[in-house]
Design an enzyme around this catalytic site. Structure first.
Site, PDB file in Angstrom:
ATOM      1  N   CYS A 159       0.841  -1.206   0.000  1.00  0.00           N
ATOM      2  CA  CYS A 159       0.000   0.000   0.000  1.00  0.00           C
ATOM      3  C   CYS A 159       0.871   1.249   0.000  1.00  0.00           C
ATOM      4  CB  CYS A 159      -0.897   0.056   1.240  1.00  0.00           C
ATOM      5  SG  CYS A 159      -2.063  -1.295   1.419  1.00  0.00           S
ATOM      6  N   ASP A 160       0.307   2.318  -0.519  1.00  0.00           N
ATOM      7  CA  ASP A 160       0.953   3.619  -0.389  1.00  0.00           C
ATOM      8  C   ASP A 160      -0.118   4.700  -0.369  1.00  0.00           C
ATOM      9  OD1 ASP A 160       3.834   4.927  -0.531  1.00  0.00           O
ATOM     10  OD2 ASP A 160       2.443   6.222  -1.630  1.00  0.00           O
ATOM     11  N   SER A 161       0.055   5.657   0.533  1.00  0.00           N
ATOM     12  CA  SER A 161      -0.917   6.746   0.686  1.00  0.00           C
ATOM     13  C   SER A 161      -0.244   8.094   0.490  1.00  0.00           C
ATOM     14  CB  SER A 161      -1.556   6.704   2.081  1.00  0.00           C
ATOM     15  OG  SER A 161      -2.216   5.488   2.321  1.00  0.00           O
TER      16      SER A 161
END
Length: 211
Positions: free
Chosen positions: A77-79
């Site tokens: 994941c990456d935000s």
């Protein structure tokens, strides 16, 4: 039994999965995020965070042991925070976090999270699916003293957008529109949809990875 592997050092993402009944194996990804972002100079925000998530999951796959890769789903994941058309990542310093808060106080922005799930069977990749999700965050306006105290805790320095919903930063969030788990860094609705595409049951993952 399918093992869940989380390719992230984020305590928030780990907490989301734990609270949802899954105790994942944590293998922190090691990718050059700046290089990946630089390779997508004109890409839409959702493509940037999805590329980062894919790179993280893919890198973790290469370091799994034979036993861990026998039957697993690897989550990357990456935000990032989208404000005024610009993606904002981790500020990394008090000064940068202070500037970020000066810009976003009293305003709204979109927290965009890219997700990648890679399905492994007998050490081979048999599925690779991605999706992104956005949640609108309406920021409050902390007083100068409260903001200084918040920055001094160090919490906002190493999180996307210089805030947390599930920590001290939650005091300064007026409301959100959308999935709260997405703001924390991993959207449960998105993960469920990705698992379904890979023909993986959430209930089976509970059984195999329960706390």
């Amino acid at each position: 039994m399918t093992r869940v592997v989380l390719g992230s050092a984020s305590s928030g993402r780990l907490s989301v999965l734990r609270n949802a009944g899954i105790e994942p194996l944590v293998v922190v990804s090691d990718v050059d995020e700046d290089a990946i972002i630089a390779a997508h100079p004109s890409a839409p925000p959702d493509q940037v965070v999805t590329a980062l998530a894919s790179a993280k999951a893919g890198e973790v796959v290469t370091r799994l042991s034979h036993s861990d890769a026998a039957d697993a789903v690897v989550i990357g994941c990456d935000s990032m925070l989208l404000l005024d058309g610009k993606l904002c990542g981790k500020p990394g310093s008090v000064d940068a976090a202070h500037r970020q808060w000066q810009t976003m106080s009293g305003r709204s922005a979109d927290l965009v999270t890219g997700h990648c799930v890679i399905r492994l069977h007998d050490g081979e990749i048999v599925g690779n699916v991605t999706e992104s999700s956005g949640t609108t965050v309406h920021f409050g306006t902390p007083s100068p003293d409260d903001l200084s105290a918040y920055l001094a805790t160090g919490e906002p320095l190493w999180v996307a957008g210089a805030f947390t919903l599930d920590g001290l930063g939650g005091w300064f969030i007026d409301r959100i529109e959308g999935d709260p788990s997405n703001v924390i860094g991993v959207s449960l609705p998105v993960l469920r949809a990705l698992f379904e595409r890979l023909e993986v049951s959430v209930a089976d993952l509970w059984s195999a990875n329960g706390r």
